[in-house]
Design a protein around this motif. Structure first.
Motif, mmCIF file in Angstrom:
data_model
loop_
_atom_site.group_PDB
_atom_site.id
_atom_site.type_symbol
_atom_site.label_atom_id
_atom_site.label_comp_id
_atom_site.label_asym_id
_atom_site.label_seq_id
_atom_site.Cartn_x
_atom_site.Cartn_y
_atom_site.Cartn_z
ATOM 1 N N SER A 44 9.866 35.023 46.727
ATOM 2 C CA SER A 44 10.516 33.736 46.488
ATOM 3 C C SER A 44 11.148 33.195 47.756
ATOM 4 N N GLN B 119 9.848 29.795 49.692
ATOM 5 C CA GLN B 119 10.700 28.635 49.915
ATOM 6 C C GLN B 119 10.640 28.162 51.358
ATOM 7 N N SER C 28 6.667 31.185 42.086
ATOM 8 C CA SER C 28 7.244 30.772 43.370
ATOM 9 C C SER C 28 6.185 30.256 44.344
#
Length: 154
Positions: free
Chosen positions: A19, A23, A78
């Motif tokens: 994750s 990002q 994600s």
């Protein structure tokens, strides 16, 4: 730490790492990662299919089922961050826009895939070829359910 908690901790740490990495990734990288992940899933499903349609090799099925379950439980969501709705990874993305706007439906589809994939790993461990074949069909249906709603035709 109890033996049964070690795999759970490893999955949680891997999901958190994925994750965080996702990002920070560019949309093109997210698309490449998810396309790669789905190719690995397809490879594992092909391995299981060959076994349930041919000579059954319990160890091969267990490896493929465990890999599928681990990937299913890894936090694939994600890899579908805003900004990666369109674009090119290894090829153009086939994700439909609805995948990014229908959080309830996507959550249900993803949860179904995770449940069925983990059940496949459990069933594979028994070595019961008939039960594996039935559960393999359920995993396939969970994939189809998501593809029908959230994946453009190639």
């Amino acid at each position: 730490m109890k033996k049964c908690f070690k795999p759970l901790v490893a999955i949680l740490l891997a999901t958190a790492s994925l994750s965080a990495a996702a990002q920070q990734a560019k949309p093109e990288q997210l698309i490449k990662w998810r396309q790669s992940v789905y190719q690995v899933l397809a490879w594992n499903q092909a391995r299981i299919k060959a076994n349930v349609e041919g000579q059954f090799n319990k160890d091969e099925v267990i490896r493929a089922a465990n890999s599928t379950a681990a990937i299913a439980s890894s936090g694939l969501g994600s890899l579908f961050l805003p900004g990666s709705e369109t674009g090119k990874g290894w090829r153009d993305t086939t994700a439909k826009p609805e995948l990014f706007s229908d959080s309830k439906g996507v959550g249900e589809a993803a949860g179904n895939f995770v449940r069925e994939a983990n059940e496949l790993a459990r069933v594979a461990a028994t070595g019961d070829a008939a039960a594996v074949k039935v559960q393999f069909g359920k995993v396939g249906q969970s994939c189809k359910g998501c593809h029908d709603s959230y994946r453009q035709k190639d």
